[in-house]
Design a protein around this motif. Structure first.
Motif, PDB file in Angstrom:
ATOM      1  N   ARG A   1      13.582-108.580 -68.482  1.00  0.00           N
ATOM      2  CA  ARG A   1      14.611-108.983 -67.499  1.00  0.00           C
ATOM      3  C   ARG A   1      13.681-107.903 -66.731  1.00  0.00           C
ATOM      4  O   ARG A   1      13.480-108.679 -64.970  1.00  0.00           O
ATOM      5  CB  ARG A   1      16.078-108.750 -67.628  1.00  0.00           C
TER       6      ARG A   1
ATOM      7  N   GLN B   1      11.422-108.715 -63.179  1.00  0.00           N
ATOM      8  CA  GLN B   1      12.371-108.906 -61.848  1.00  0.00           C
ATOM      9  C   GLN B   1      10.865-108.009 -61.190  1.00  0.00           C
ATOM     10  O   GLN B   1      10.678-108.579 -59.930  1.00  0.00           O
ATOM     11  CB  GLN B   1      13.517-108.440 -61.820  1.00  0.00           C
TER      12      GLN B   1
ATOM     13  N   ARG C   1       8.471-110.359 -59.727  1.00  0.00           N
ATOM     14  CA  ARG C   1       9.500-110.975 -59.172  1.00  0.00           C
ATOM     15  C   ARG C   1       8.970-112.419 -59.223  1.00  0.00           C
ATOM     16  O   ARG C   1       8.557-113.391 -58.979  1.00  0.00           O
ATOM     17  CB  ARG C   1       8.623-111.164 -57.732  1.00  0.00           C
TER      18      ARG C   1
ATOM     19  N   ARG D   1      11.365-101.893 -56.353  1.00  0.00           N
ATOM     20  CA  ARG D   1      11.858-103.110 -56.843  1.00  0.00           C
ATOM     21  C   ARG D   1      12.262-103.585 -58.900  1.00  0.00           C
ATOM     22  O   ARG D   1      12.007-103.911 -59.498  1.00  0.00           O
ATOM     23  CB  ARG D   1      10.309-103.903 -57.380  1.00  0.00           C
TER      24      ARG D   1
ATOM     25  N   ASP E   1      14.567-102.973 -61.651  1.00  0.00           N
ATOM     26  CA  ASP E   1      15.864-103.142 -61.728  1.00  0.00           C
ATOM     27  C   ASP E   1      16.713-101.957 -62.347  1.00  0.00           C
ATOM     28  O   ASP E   1      16.496-101.365 -64.370  1.00  0.00           O
ATOM     29  CB  ASP E   1      16.188-104.328 -62.887  1.00  0.00           C
TER      30      ASP E   1
END
Length: 182
Positions: A24, A28, A31, A62, A64
């Motif tokens: 994940r 992310q 993107r 960016r 996470d």
């Protein structure tokens, strides 16, 4: 034998959940949308852990960080359970360090699996939606190698080079982990 069975089950469950958190994080970072079967699976496995963490762990650009912290908490829980089953011998600080190393080892394993999947799909289903997603996950890792390693007879060996580098990294991290445990 009981501890070995518990250890195996914990490793599988923690690997699935923490691995989903790490994928994940990578999706992310790159993107990559989650509106595909792989993304939906990753989202379903990691969402209950990551979403509450986002209240306390802000993203860094960016990155996470909630997904990263989620992966670490899962590995920490795994190591604490194993530590308690082993009688709680050794310092708890060692368990904290081993959990960080466990996340690093899991990240190497996840990337290895993604690169292997990328190599297989590039030969079998190069135009599929799943290949496009896996390709986007691998590009950040393969691009520097592709700039360095030339095509050999028209064959791209960057995946092979990356797999060898990942195996070396896994050996180094495993050696550090074993050194700490003894």
């Amino acid at each position: 034998m009981f501890i070995q069975i518990i250890s195996l089950v914990l490793d599988v469950v923690a690997g699935l959940i923490a691995g989903a958190c790490l994928v994940r994080l990578a999706m992310q970072w790159q993107r990559i949308p989650f509106n595909n079967p792989i993304g939906q699976f990753i989202f379903a496995v990691s969402d209950r852990l990551v979403m509450p963490l986002r209240r306390w762990v802000p993203a860094l650009g960016r990155l996470d960080t909630a997904s990263l912290v989620g992966a670490w908490l899962v590995k920490l829980t795994q190591f604490i359970v194993l530590w308690l089953l082993g009688g709680g011998q050794g310092p708890l600080l060692l368990v904290l360090v081993l959990s960080v190393i466990g996340v690093l080892q899991l990240a190497i394993t996840c990337l290895t699996a993604v690169v292997l999947l990328h190599a297989v799909l590039s030969w079998m289903q190069p135009g599929s939606m799943n290949f496009m997603l896996i390709d986007r996950l691998c590009q950040a890792w393969l691009a520097p190698i592709r700039r360095t390693v030339p095509l050999v007879g028209g064959i791209d060996l960057s995946s092979l080079v990356l797999l060898v580098l990942l195996q070396i990294a896994s050996m180094v991290v495993g050696s550090i982990q074993m050194g700490l445990m003894h």
